[in-house]
Design a protein around this motif. Structure first.
Motif, PDB file in Angstrom:
ATOM      1  N   ALA A  67      40.154  23.535  48.586  1.00  0.00           N
ATOM      2  CA  ALA A  67      39.011  23.017  47.829  1.00  0.00           C
ATOM      3  C   ALA A  67      37.764  23.840  48.142  1.00  0.00           C
ATOM      4  O   ALA A  67      37.640  24.409  49.231  1.00  0.00           O
ATOM      5  CB  ALA A  67      38.769  21.553  48.186  1.00  0.00           C
ATOM      6  N   ASP A  69      34.398  24.108  49.437  1.00  0.00           N
ATOM      7  CA  ASP A  69      33.521  23.315  50.305  1.00  0.00           C
ATOM      8  C   ASP A  69      32.072  23.778  50.144  1.00  0.00           C
ATOM      9  O   ASP A  69      31.777  24.701  49.367  1.00  0.00           O
ATOM     10  CB  ASP A  69      33.979  23.411  51.760  1.00  0.00           C
ATOM     11  CG  ASP A  69      34.060  24.844  52.263  1.00  0.00           C
ATOM     12  OD1 ASP A  69      33.653  25.771  51.520  1.00  0.00           O
ATOM     13  OD2 ASP A  69      34.508  25.043  53.399  1.00  0.00           O
ATOM     14  N   ALA A  70      31.163  23.161  50.878  1.00  0.00           N
ATOM     15  CA  ALA A  70      29.729  23.464  50.754  1.00  0.00           C
ATOM     16  C   ALA A  70      29.399  24.938  51.059  1.00  0.00           C
ATOM     17  O   ALA A  70      28.634  25.553  50.300  1.00  0.00           O
ATOM     18  CB  ALA A  70      28.913  22.530  51.644  1.00  0.00           C
ATOM     19  N   ARG A  72      31.308  27.603  50.724  1.00  0.00           N
ATOM     20  CA  ARG A  72      31.829  28.445  49.639  1.00  0.00           C
ATOM     21  C   ARG A  72      31.025  28.214  48.361  1.00  0.00           C
ATOM     22  O   ARG A  72      30.772  29.143  47.605  1.00  0.00           O
ATOM     23  CB  ARG A  72      33.319  28.177  49.415  1.00  0.00           C
ATOM     24  CG  ARG A  72      33.933  29.257  48.564  1.00  0.00           C
ATOM     25  CD  ARG A  72      35.412  29.416  48.698  1.00  0.00           C
ATOM     26  NE  ARG A  72      36.143  28.178  48.665  1.00  0.00           N
ATOM     27  CZ  ARG A  72      37.378  28.060  48.222  1.00  0.00           C
ATOM     28  NH1 ARG A  72      38.030  29.105  47.769  1.00  0.00           N
ATOM     29  NH2 ARG A  72      37.995  26.913  48.238  1.00  0.00           N
ATOM     30  N   ARG A  73      30.595  26.981  48.132  1.00  0.00           N
ATOM     31  CA  ARG A  73      29.745  26.687  46.976  1.00  0.00           C
ATOM     32  C   ARG A  73      28.431  27.460  47.098  1.00  0.00           C
ATOM     33  O   ARG A  73      27.942  28.035  46.125  1.00  0.00           O
ATOM     34  CB  ARG A  73      29.471  25.182  46.894  1.00  0.00           C
ATOM     35  CG  ARG A  73      28.571  24.803  45.735  1.00  0.00           C
ATOM     36  CD  ARG A  73      28.276  23.320  45.752  1.00  0.00           C
ATOM     37  NE  ARG A  73      27.463  22.911  44.625  1.00  0.00           N
ATOM     38  CZ  ARG A  73      26.864  21.752  44.541  1.00  0.00           C
ATOM     39  NH1 ARG A  73      26.994  20.853  45.516  1.00  0.00           N
ATOM     40  NH2 ARG A  73      26.128  21.450  43.499  1.00  0.00           N
TER      41      ARG A  73
END
Length: 145
Positions: A67, A69-70, A72-73
């Motif tokens: 997913a 995550d923060a 990577r975002r």
């Protein structure tokens, strides 16, 4: 020296200066209309290399397993902002430039980047448009224009 000799000498010197790039910006003021956006060769290549690097890193970040995550975002947001800045350097804001393909496709690319950025900033984030950006680059560079 006769008058014709001065003209030829001036022409030779002016041609040499233009060929070396010394007069280009000065000469361009008189050879292009004021509303024309002349994009320098180096400016174009610098922006395109930055876009290519960002798109490659963006594709890697979105396709990485797991997913998003923060951190990577945040990386995706920075890459999109970098792409936005690179395309802004080429933007002619509705004026013609010496690169008609850029004129035709840059507004669409800038819109796609802005929409992808908005999707990532939304809560919850939407990464669908981010995943489509590499395809937009391929469309233009593969001759699909």
């Amino acid at each position: 020296m006769k008058r014709g000799g001065y003209f030829i000498a001036t022409l030779v010197v002016a041609s040499a200066l233009v060929a070396c790039g010394g007069v280009s910006p000065w000469l361009r003021r008189y050879t292009y209309p004021p509303d024309f956006n002349y994009i320098e060769h180096e400016q174009l290549h610098s922006a395109m290399w930055q876009l290519a690097k960002s798109v490659r890193e963006l594709d890697r970040a979105v396709r990485a397993p797991g997913a998003i995550d923060a951190p990577r975002r945040g990386e995706i947001l920075i890459l999109l902002q970098t792409m936005e800045a690179a395309t802004a350097k080429l933007s002619s804001e509705g004026r013609a430039s010496n690169h008609p393909v850029i004129d035709d496709h840059l507004p669409t690319l800038r819109r796609d980047i802005a929409l992808a950025l908005k999707g990532v900033e939304d809560d919850p984030p939407n990464y669908v448009l981010v995943g489509l950006l590499p395809g937009a680059c391929m469309y233009c560079h593969s001759g699909g224009r």
